[in-house]
Design a protein around this motif. Structure first.
Motif: not given
Length: 60
Positions: A18-25, A47-60
């Motif tokens: 997850l750190t790799l994916v976040t850093g890559a973005g 801000g938008e990028l971080v929002h989409h990354m966090l929303y995408g990895i948020k538990p469902r």
């Protein structure tokens, strides 16, 4: 990442992955700022990028 996983804030996955994916973005956005985007546009998009990354990895 590992602490956020333990708290249930993000999905359980390998913290290194997850750190790799976040850093890559973020690195990708910075690379775009070096030629394809105006630096101001790239900064405004963080801000938008971080929002989409966090929303995408948020538990469902």
């Amino acid at each position: 990442m590992a602490d956020a996983m333990r708290r249930g804030e993000i999905i359980e996955d390998g913290p290194a992955r997850l750190t790799l994916v976040t850093g890559a973005g973020l690195h990708g956005l910075a690379s775009l700022a070096a030629g394809m985007l105006a630096p101001e546009e790239a900064l405004d998009s963080i801000g938008e990028l971080v929002h989409h990354m966090l929303y995408g990895i948020k538990p469902r």
